[in-house]
Design a protein around this motif. Sequence first.
Motif, PDB file in Angstrom:
ATOM      1  N   VAL A 104     109.832  89.723  29.865  1.00  0.00           N
ATOM      2  CA  VAL A 104     108.889  88.035  28.483  1.00  0.00           C
ATOM      3  C   VAL A 104     107.709  88.848  28.340  1.00  0.00           C
ATOM      4  O   VAL A 104     107.391  88.612  27.112  1.00  0.00           O
ATOM      5  N   SER A 105     106.879  89.248  28.940  1.00  0.00           N
ATOM      6  CA  SER A 105     105.250  88.733  28.615  1.00  0.00           C
ATOM      7  C   SER A 105     105.226  90.462  27.328  1.00  0.00           C
ATOM      8  O   SER A 105     104.612  89.959  26.420  1.00  0.00           O
ATOM      9  N   PHE A 106     105.706  91.624  27.389  1.00  0.00           N
ATOM     10  CA  PHE A 106     105.909  92.348  25.726  1.00  0.00           C
ATOM     11  C   PHE A 106     106.117  91.189  24.525  1.00  0.00           C
ATOM     12  O   PHE A 106     105.649  91.607  23.444  1.00  0.00           O
ATOM     13  N   LEU A 107     107.798  90.915  24.936  1.00  0.00           N
ATOM     14  CA  LEU A 107     108.454  89.880  23.782  1.00  0.00           C
ATOM     15  C   LEU A 107     107.426  89.025  23.151  1.00  0.00           C
ATOM     16  O   LEU A 107     107.027  88.883  22.019  1.00  0.00           O
ATOM     17  N   ARG A 108     106.551  88.614  23.968  1.00  0.00           N
ATOM     18  CA  ARG A 108     105.488  87.556  24.293  1.00  0.00           C
ATOM     19  C   ARG A 108     104.274  88.559  22.828  1.00  0.00           C
ATOM     20  O   ARG A 108     104.074  87.638  22.006  1.00  0.00           O
ATOM     21  N   SER A 109     104.257  89.424  23.811  1.00  0.00           N
ATOM     22  CA  SER A 109     103.106  89.926  22.594  1.00  0.00           C
ATOM     23  C   SER A 109     103.799  90.294  21.582  1.00  0.00           C
ATOM     24  O   SER A 109     102.788  90.507  20.673  1.00  0.00           O
ATOM     25  N   VAL A 110     105.124  90.900  21.253  1.00  0.00           N
ATOM     26  CA  VAL A 110     105.660  91.274  20.096  1.00  0.00           C
ATOM     27  C   VAL A 110     104.799  89.950  18.474  1.00  0.00           C
ATOM     28  O   VAL A 110     105.071  90.562  17.960  1.00  0.00           O
ATOM     29  N   VAL A 137     114.009  94.476  46.182  1.00  0.00           N
ATOM     30  CA  VAL A 137     114.999  93.819  45.221  1.00  0.00           C
ATOM     31  C   VAL A 137     114.646  93.539  44.621  1.00  0.00           C
ATOM     32  O   VAL A 137     114.978  93.155  42.991  1.00  0.00           O
ATOM     33  N   LEU A 138     114.867  92.055  44.552  1.00  0.00           N
ATOM     34  CA  LEU A 138     114.361  90.875  43.808  1.00  0.00           C
ATOM     35  C   LEU A 138     112.831  90.451  43.976  1.00  0.00           C
ATOM     36  O   LEU A 138     112.797  90.356  42.676  1.00  0.00           O
ATOM     37  N   THR A 139     112.418  91.232  44.392  1.00  0.00           N
ATOM     38  CA  THR A 139     110.814  91.254  43.879  1.00  0.00           C
ATOM     39  C   THR A 139     110.554  92.055  42.360  1.00  0.00           C
ATOM     40  O   THR A 139     110.577  91.663  41.719  1.00  0.00           O
ATOM     41  N   LEU A 140     111.722  93.427  42.649  1.00  0.00           N
ATOM     42  CA  LEU A 140     111.404  94.800  41.449  1.00  0.00           C
ATOM     43  C   LEU A 140     112.184  93.833  39.861  1.00  0.00           C
ATOM     44  O   LEU A 140     111.225  93.874  39.517  1.00  0.00           O
ATOM     45  N   ILE A 141     113.292  92.951  40.541  1.00  0.00           N
ATOM     46  CA  ILE A 141     113.875  91.915  39.199  1.00  0.00           C
ATOM     47  C   ILE A 141     113.299  91.298  38.859  1.00  0.00           C
ATOM     48  O   ILE A 141     112.979  91.349  37.138  1.00  0.00           O
ATOM     49  N   LEU A 142     112.571  90.577  39.585  1.00  0.00           N
ATOM     50  CA  LEU A 142     111.663  89.657  38.876  1.00  0.00           C
ATOM     51  C   LEU A 142     109.947  89.373  38.153  1.00  0.00           C
ATOM     52  O   LEU A 142     109.801  89.170  37.038  1.00  0.00           O
ATOM     53  N   VAL A 143     109.610  91.194  38.771  1.00  0.00           N
ATOM     54  CA  VAL A 143     108.426  91.185  37.854  1.00  0.00           C
ATOM     55  C   VAL A 143     109.249  92.169  36.738  1.00  0.00           C
ATOM     56  O   VAL A 143     108.112  92.520  35.502  1.00  0.00           O
ATOM     57  N   ASN A 144     110.056  92.840  36.506  1.00  0.00           N
ATOM     58  CA  ASN A 144     110.929  93.756  35.486  1.00  0.00           C
ATOM     59  C   ASN A 144     111.330  92.634  34.404  1.00  0.00           C
ATOM     60  O   ASN A 144     110.891  91.843  33.073  1.00  0.00           O
ATOM     61  N   ILE A 145     111.158  91.270  34.499  1.00  0.00           N
ATOM     62  CA  ILE A 145     111.338  90.253  34.362  1.00  0.00           C
ATOM     63  C   ILE A 145     110.149  89.527  33.897  1.00  0.00           C
ATOM     64  O   ILE A 145     110.644  89.710  31.938  1.00  0.00           O
ATOM     65  N   VAL A 146     109.928  89.075  34.427  1.00  0.00           N
ATOM     66  CA  VAL A 146     108.029  89.051  33.786  1.00  0.00           C
ATOM     67  C   VAL A 146     107.153  89.617  32.515  1.00  0.00           C
ATOM     68  O   VAL A 146     106.817  89.555  32.036  1.00  0.00           O
ATOM     69  N   LEU A 147     107.770  91.237  33.349  1.00  0.00           N
ATOM     70  CA  LEU A 147     106.924  92.126  32.358  1.00  0.00           C
ATOM     71  C   LEU A 147     108.185  92.086  30.860  1.00  0.00           C
ATOM     72  O   LEU A 147     107.138  92.139  29.434  1.00  0.00           O
TER      73      LEU A 147
END
Length: 120
Positions: free
Chosen positions: A25-31, A13-23
């Motif tokens: 942040v990456s999407f916001l950076r691209s925008v 669950v923590l891994t899933l949350i961490l992956v969602n946060i990274v994704l």
Amino acid sequence: MGLFSLPASTGSVLTLILVNIVLSVSFLRSVLVFLFRLLRPHPPSEPSLVDRFRSRFDAVARSSTDCRICLVQFELGSVVNRLACGHLFHRSCLETWVDYMRATCPLCRADILEGRGLLN
């Protein structure tokens, strides 16, 4: 039975949350990068070869001989360009030649934009 029968693993669950946060942040950076590129002022573009050609040539009118690009005889009052090497061409034919990134005389290959081939 149902959901409670699955083994509880807090590590996944923590891994899933961490992956969602990274994704996220990456999407916001691209925008943000896209918006920055869209809104920043663009530097003036470099003039094309045809623009440089037009700014350096004097058009002359000829009634004899023919254009060695299109092989059509010059008509009275037609607009032609004479290169420093002495060759004559219709203005539109020579501009088309230059537009294909050829900055040389079609016959003798003298440079027509760097001063050596221009009629000053």
